[in-house]
Write an enzyme that holds these catalytic residues in place. Sequence first.
Site, mmCIF file in Angstrom:
data_model
loop_
_atom_site.group_PDB
_atom_site.id
_atom_site.type_symbol
_atom_site.label_atom_id
_atom_site.label_comp_id
_atom_site.label_asym_id
_atom_site.label_seq_id
_atom_site.Cartn_x
_atom_site.Cartn_y
_atom_site.Cartn_z
ATOM 1 N N SER A 16 46.387 10.505 37.573
ATOM 2 C CA SER A 16 46.535 10.247 36.142
ATOM 3 C C SER A 16 47.478 9.084 35.827
ATOM 4 O O SER A 16 47.156 8.263 34.961
ATOM 5 C CB SER A 16 46.984 11.526 35.425
ATOM 6 O OG SER A 16 45.930 12.462 35.433
ATOM 7 N N LYS A 65 47.775 24.924 32.646
ATOM 8 C CA LYS A 65 46.923 24.702 31.468
ATOM 9 C C LYS A 65 46.968 25.866 30.488
ATOM 10 O O LYS A 65 46.883 25.666 29.278
ATOM 11 C CB LYS A 65 45.475 24.429 31.896
ATOM 12 C CG LYS A 65 45.297 23.065 32.551
ATOM 13 C CD LYS A 65 43.852 22.783 32.886
ATOM 14 C CE LYS A 65 43.728 21.483 33.666
ATOM 15 N NZ LYS A 65 42.329 21.135 33.962
ATOM 16 N N GLY A 127 31.230 29.313 39.811
ATOM 17 C CA GLY A 127 32.643 29.600 39.587
ATOM 18 C C GLY A 127 32.858 30.159 38.192
ATOM 19 O O GLY A 127 32.039 29.942 37.290
HETATM 20 P P1 ATR Z 1 40.491 27.001 38.758
HETATM 21 O O1 ATR Z 1 41.483 26.886 37.658
HETATM 22 O O2 ATR Z 1 40.496 25.855 39.711
HETATM 23 O O3 ATR Z 1 39.121 27.318 38.275
HETATM 24 P P2 ATR Z 1 40.818 29.761 39.468
HETATM 25 O O4 ATR Z 1 40.929 30.129 38.044
HETATM 26 O O5 ATR Z 1 41.723 30.397 40.467
HETATM 27 O O6 ATR Z 1 41.031 28.205 39.673
HETATM 28 O O7 ATR Z 1 39.303 29.983 39.912
HETATM 29 C C1 ATR Z 1 38.846 29.678 41.187
HETATM 30 C C2 ATR Z 1 37.344 29.867 41.217
HETATM 31 O O8 ATR Z 1 36.835 29.459 42.490
HETATM 32 C C3 ATR Z 1 36.897 31.290 41.018
HETATM 33 O O9 ATR Z 1 35.642 31.271 40.382
HETATM 34 C C4 ATR Z 1 36.806 31.797 42.455
HETATM 35 O O10 ATR Z 1 35.956 32.899 42.615
HETATM 36 P P3 ATR Z 1 36.533 34.406 42.312
HETATM 37 O O11 ATR Z 1 36.602 34.515 40.817
HETATM 38 O O12 ATR Z 1 35.509 35.319 42.894
HETATM 39 O O13 ATR Z 1 37.863 34.467 42.979
HETATM 40 C C5 ATR Z 1 36.203 30.575 43.113
HETATM 41 N N1 ATR Z 1 36.438 30.442 44.565
HETATM 42 C C6 ATR Z 1 37.587 30.165 45.201
HETATM 43 N N2 ATR Z 1 37.392 30.017 46.519
HETATM 44 C C7 ATR Z 1 36.063 30.210 46.731
HETATM 45 C C8 ATR Z 1 35.232 30.196 47.875
HETATM 46 N N3 ATR Z 1 35.725 29.929 49.097
HETATM 47 N N4 ATR Z 1 33.912 30.425 47.710
HETATM 48 C C9 ATR Z 1 33.409 30.688 46.487
HETATM 49 N N5 ATR Z 1 34.144 30.718 45.362
HETATM 50 C C10 ATR Z 1 35.452 30.485 45.480
#
Ligand code: ATR
Length: 273
Positions: A16, A65, A127
């Site tokens: 940024s 955020k 996600g």
């Molecule tokens: P962000 O703010 O980056 O979205 P977050 O709110 O922690 O971070 O969300 C991470 C997302 O990535 C979630 O949808 C998570 O799935 P879960 O809700 O089941 O935890 C997903 N995620 C993280 N690692 C993953 C992986 N290895 N494979 C698939 N989904 C993953």
Amino acid sequence: PNNYAVFGNPIAHSKSPRIHTLFGAQTGEAVEYGAICAEPEEFAQDVMMFLVAGGKGCNVTVPFKQEAWELADELSDYAARAKAVNTLAFRDDGTMVGYNTDGIGIVRDLQQNHGIALQGKRILLLGAGGAVRGVLQPLLETQPASLFIANRTAAKAVELAQDFAEFGNVSGGGFADISGQFDLIINGTAASLQGELPPLPDGCCLAENGCTYDMMYSAKPTAFVAWGRAQGAAQALDGLGMLVEQAAEAFFIWRGVRPDTAPVLAQLREELS
Ligand code: ATR
């Protein structure tokens, strides 16, 4: 100069400051933009200190955020709905307005930069975390035919779809619930951070001439970009353009001037490799 900064933790690798410095040089706006690493408990206090020291606004990234959403005195529609703020504008009276420009960023990158019209398209969004929540309303407002949210934890996707049902044809479920073909598959999971691929079912599910988009980016193609190419995607994109476009919208909110994003994106891409 007009002082801005991005708050996050970690923040050392944030692009940024570079992006906004390039915007400032291009538009002739006197902008000085730094990066501030806030401790988990001290985000609100650090933002207040920045304001008192003469700051005009800031960007906010992981993991603050939602705290920025709580801190804002007023919220844009997108930020209110997303329950997440990535841009704060400070008023002269010391109050703060919170915006979320992430959704505008991805929609502009897809439609304007890459010529991918979203209206009438079948979209699969992977996600259900903060990253996805932040882009849902602007994506749905482009009027796709359908938008399916698939998440490892299915219940989170179902709940998110319910929360945004008023904006369009959106539903949610687990990865095993994915069915049919999609014109656009967007990866909003954190899997790329670990170099992993989301657990897409075998034979899933890119339509002919379909495109893929990873909200993440890196110097080398992310695992999801590589997957998109292997599926024969018409375009397999990463999220660098989204980053530049969300920044341009923040710059516009602060300065009232819209930077030309194309040369900045080209420069960043070059500096990445
Ligand atoms: P962000 O703010 O980056 O979205 P977050 O709110 O922690 O971070 O969300 C991470 C997302 O990535 C979630 O949808 C998570 O799935 P879960 O809700 O089941 O935890 C997903 N995620 C993280 N690692 C993953 C992986 N290895 N494979 C698939 N989904 C993953």
